[in-house]
Structure formats: C-alpha cells, structure tokens
Design a protein around this motif. Structure first.
Motif, PDB file in Angstrom:
ATOM      1  N   LEU A   1     -39.572   2.982  27.487  1.00 35.16           N
ATOM      2  CA  LEU A   1     -38.494   3.680  28.172  1.00 35.16           C
ATOM      3  C   LEU A   1     -37.774   2.727  29.115  1.00 35.16           C
ATOM      4  CD1 LEU A   1     -36.956   6.273  29.053  1.00 35.16           C
ATOM      5  CD2 LEU A   1     -38.746   6.596  30.777  1.00 35.16           C
ATOM      6  N   GLY A   2     -36.464   2.631  28.955  1.00 33.19           N
ATOM      7  CA  GLY A   2     -35.625   1.874  29.875  1.00 33.19           C
ATOM      8  C   GLY A   2     -34.607   2.795  30.514  1.00 33.19           C
ATOM      9  N   GLU A   3     -34.308   2.578  31.817  1.00 34.72           N
ATOM     10  CA  GLU A   3     -33.375   3.464  32.500  1.00 34.72           C
ATOM     11  C   GLU A   3     -32.527   2.700  33.511  1.00 34.72           C
ATOM     12  OE1 GLU A   3     -35.572   6.455  34.600  1.00 34.72           O
ATOM     13  OE2 GLU A   3     -36.063   5.122  36.266  1.00 34.72           O
ATOM     14  N   LEU A   4     -31.360   3.277  33.813  1.00 32.63           N
ATOM     15  CA  LEU A   4     -30.447   2.765  34.829  1.00 32.63           C
ATOM     16  C   LEU A   4     -29.972   3.955  35.658  1.00 32.63           C
ATOM     17  CD1 LEU A   4     -28.261   0.398  32.607  1.00 32.63           C
ATOM     18  CD2 LEU A   4     -30.067  -0.309  34.193  1.00 32.63           C
ATOM     19  N   ILE A   5     -29.999   3.823  36.991  1.00 31.86           N
ATOM     20  CA  ILE A   5     -29.593   4.899  37.891  1.00 31.86           C
ATOM     21  C   ILE A   5     -28.712   4.316  38.988  1.00 31.86           C
ATOM     22  CG2 ILE A   5     -30.358   6.687  39.506  1.00 31.86           C
ATOM     23  CD1 ILE A   5     -32.962   6.854  37.997  1.00 31.86           C
ATOM     24  N   SER A   6     -27.606   5.001  39.274  1.00 30.84           N
ATOM     25  CA  SER A   6     -26.730   4.602  40.366  1.00 30.84           C
ATOM     26  C   SER A   6     -26.252   5.852  41.093  1.00 30.84           C
ATOM     27  CB  SER A   6     -25.532   3.803  39.844  1.00 30.84           C
ATOM     28  OG  SER A   6     -24.716   3.366  40.910  1.00 30.84           O
ATOM     29  N   GLU A   7     -26.162   5.782  42.433  1.00 26.56           N
ATOM     30  CA  GLU A   7     -25.774   6.926  43.241  1.00 26.56           C
ATOM     31  C   GLU A   7     -24.731   6.511  44.280  1.00 26.56           C
ATOM     32  OE1 GLU A   7     -29.404   8.089  45.082  1.00 26.56           O
ATOM     33  OE2 GLU A   7     -30.107   9.250  43.364  1.00 26.56           O
TER      34      GLU A   7
ATOM     35  N   THR B   1     -27.047  -0.486  41.049  1.00 30.59           N
ATOM     36  CA  THR B   1     -27.682   0.111  39.882  1.00 30.59           C
ATOM     37  C   THR B   1     -29.149  -0.287  39.847  1.00 30.59           C
ATOM     38  OG1 THR B   1     -25.610   0.064  38.628  1.00 30.59           O
ATOM     39  CG2 THR B   1     -27.662   0.269  37.378  1.00 30.59           C
ATOM     40  N   VAL B   2     -30.016   0.711  39.811  1.00 31.96           N
ATOM     41  CA  VAL B   2     -31.458   0.476  39.843  1.00 31.96           C
ATOM     42  C   VAL B   2     -32.008   0.565  38.418  1.00 31.96           C
ATOM     43  CG1 VAL B   2     -33.665   1.252  40.765  1.00 31.96           C
ATOM     44  CG2 VAL B   2     -31.590   1.449  42.149  1.00 31.96           C
ATOM     45  N   PRO B   3     -32.539  -0.550  37.879  1.00 33.30           N
ATOM     46  CA  PRO B   3     -33.111  -0.506  36.535  1.00 33.30           C
ATOM     47  C   PRO B   3     -34.591  -0.129  36.588  1.00 33.30           C
ATOM     48  CG  PRO B   3     -33.046  -2.762  37.281  1.00 33.30           C
ATOM     49  CD  PRO B   3     -32.481  -1.932  38.412  1.00 33.30           C
ATOM     50  N   GLY B   4     -35.083   0.349  35.486  1.00 34.56           N
ATOM     51  CA  GLY B   4     -36.508   0.667  35.367  1.00 34.56           C
ATOM     52  C   GLY B   4     -36.963   0.500  33.935  1.00 34.56           C
TER      53      GLY B   4
ATOM     54  N   THR C   1     -26.928   8.524  35.412  1.00 34.37           N
ATOM     55  CA  THR C   1     -28.243   8.187  34.869  1.00 34.37           C
ATOM     56  C   THR C   1     -28.111   7.845  33.388  1.00 34.37           C
ATOM     57  OG1 THR C   1     -29.335   9.714  36.398  1.00 34.37           O
ATOM     58  CG2 THR C   1     -30.599   9.004  34.496  1.00 34.37           C
ATOM     59  N   PHE C   2     -28.819   6.809  32.979  1.00 32.42           N
ATOM     60  CA  PHE C   2     -28.866   6.427  31.560  1.00 32.42           C
ATOM     61  C   PHE C   2     -30.295   5.998  31.236  1.00 32.42           C
ATOM     62  CE2 PHE C   2     -28.967   3.197  28.271  1.00 32.42           C
ATOM     63  CZ  PHE C   2     -28.225   3.776  27.253  1.00 32.42           C
ATOM     64  N   ASN C   3     -30.841   6.524  30.153  1.00 35.04           N
ATOM     65  CA  ASN C   3     -32.141   6.039  29.706  1.00 35.04           C
ATOM     66  C   ASN C   3     -32.247   6.096  28.188  1.00 35.04           C
ATOM     67  OD1 ASN C   3     -33.298   8.674  28.920  1.00 35.04           O
ATOM     68  ND2 ASN C   3     -33.332   9.104  31.118  1.00 35.04           N
ATOM     69  N   ALA C   4     -33.108   5.255  27.667  1.00 33.39           N
ATOM     70  CA  ALA C   4     -33.355   5.179  26.233  1.00 33.39           C
ATOM     71  C   ALA C   4     -34.859   5.137  25.998  1.00 33.39           C
ATOM     72  CB  ALA C   4     -32.690   3.946  25.633  1.00 33.39           C
TER      73      ALA C   4
END
Length: 250
Positions: free
Chosen positions: A213-219, A229-232, A195-198
């Motif tokens: 808020l920006g985020e990246l999630i990978s599982e 990788t799912v961005p948000g 998980t990564f977010n800023a």
C-alpha cells in the motif's frame, strides 16, 4: 436484523424489505444508543431499483460530547435512492437523505455515483457527495461553552479496481474533501484534504497474501497554503499453513 423477500408485482421483480433495531447502554444502565431503521429494495424487471427508507433514533446520552456528556432527544429521518442495473457496463445512481439530526437541528445529504465497467476485469467508480447539518447543539471546545454549530462536507471520490488474474489485483483510491465547521461563537473554520492511495494484492500461495500500500496525503486549513504532501508505504504479509491429519492416541 430481519429481512423478508417480497413479490411486489407490476413493473417490479421480487425484492426485499428489512428492519434493523439496536439498543446499547452503559454498565450503570444509562442508554447510549437505540434506534430502528426500515428499508425496502424494489428492483425493476428491466434492471435498476429504488430504495426508500426511514430511520428513528431514540433519545440517548453521549458521554463524549462536552466535559460531562449530554442527553440528546429522538430524531427521525428518511432516505431515497434510485439506480440503474448493477450489471450494466454503465451504472448511474443517486440518493437523498434528510430529517432531524442526532445532535438536534436538522441535516441533509445528497450523493451521485457513476460506475463504468470497460471489461470483466476492471471497474471505474466516480462519486460526488454533499452533507450538511444545521443548528446542532454541540460543545465548542475552543470557547469552552455549549454552542450552535452548522457543518458542510463536500467530497469527490474516484476508484479503480483492476484484476490481473485470479491471484493479483490493484485498487486505486483518490478523494478530495472540503469540510467547514461554523460555530456561532468562534465562526467558520474551513479545511481541505486530498488523499491518494494504491493497494496491490497478491495471493502468492493458496491462502497466503501479500499487500503493498502506497499513499499520499495533503491538507490545508482556511485560506492558507497546502501543507507538505505526506507519503506513506505499508507492507502486510500473511502465511497460511494447512495441517492435515490428527494426532493418534493409543
């Protein structure tokens, strides 16, 4: 929750001891939670501190475990944490906790933390943790039966906090987690997540905030490939308006 200042003397400054108690029950009187946690904060005169603690969780009914819920017995555990001064440019701390698990069996937990403060406006925090449970009694929904479960959770965390001024700041958070659930009936099921977010915060007028808020999630599950990788991206905006004076009644 009660706290009391204590002068420990010797190598210690004035510290604090506390005790926290909780009790909860359903409307029909079934106890769903109760416990007592006692802790002591003992700061050294030259900086740093040690913090021992002990926890007791009483027997209670968990309505969400299994098709009809189940009762779990009481559990007793202890913890110990030590760290250098909070205000130093470099701070190191570590902690350990263990004892009886709330779902029977036992557990152990270890964590370490390194905090760097290169300036008054920035801080960098690095954490590592390990949490394990052994021989817990849980419901295995895949097998539709009560089972014995072991778990292991490892995580690495990085944080960056940066103040651009009195009105704006940036917080960056990243975490890698590896979690494994091992039931006696169905076997081990590992999983991983990154998980990564800023988060950017701006007070654009007194009391009014803008958050970006920006985020990246990978599982991934087991030994398979990492998922896409799912961005948000999220935006939140608040507006504060102060009304002065009061209506006059004649």
């Amino acid at each position: 929750h009660l706290m009391q200042n204590i002068d420990f003397g010797g190598p210690f400054r004035s510290g604090m001891a506390g005790i926290f108690a909780n009790y909860s029950a359903d409307l029909d009187g079934t106890v769903s939670g109760r416990g007592v946690n006692a802790w002591v904060e003992m700061p050294f005169r030259d900086g740093g501190s040690i913090n021992p603690g002990i926890s007791w969780i009483g027997s209670g009914f968990d309505r969400w475990e299994g098709p009809e819920g189940t009762w779990y017995p009481q559990a007793l555990s202890g913890s110990f944490e030590a760290g250098t001064s909070w205000y130093a440019p470099v701070r190191v701390s570590a902690g350990v906790e263990g004892g009886e698990f709330v779902q029977e069996g036992t557990f152990e937990s270890y964590d370490a933390d390194l905090t760097l403060r290169p300036g008054t406006a920035a801080s960098i925090d690095l954490e590592a943790g390990l949490y394990r449970t052994f021989n817990a009694r849980c419901y295995n929904w895949e097998a539709e039966a009560w089972d014995t479960r072991n778990t292991e959770w490892r995580n690495l965390v990085g944080r960056l906090n940066w103040m651009f001024g009195p009105d704006a700041s940036m917080r960056v958070f990243s975490q890698y987690s590896r979690f494994e659930t091992d039931f006696d009936i169905t076997g081990a099921q590992p999983g991983e997540e990154v998980t990564f977010n800023a988060l950017y915060s701006l007070e654009y007028r007194p009391g009014s905030m803008l958050y970006l808020l920006g985020e990246l999630i990978s599982e991934r599950q087991g030994s398979g490939a990492w998922g896409r990788t799912v961005p948000g991206f999220f935006v939140k905006m608040t507006w504060f308006e102060a009304f002065q004076g009061s209506p006059q009644i004649s």
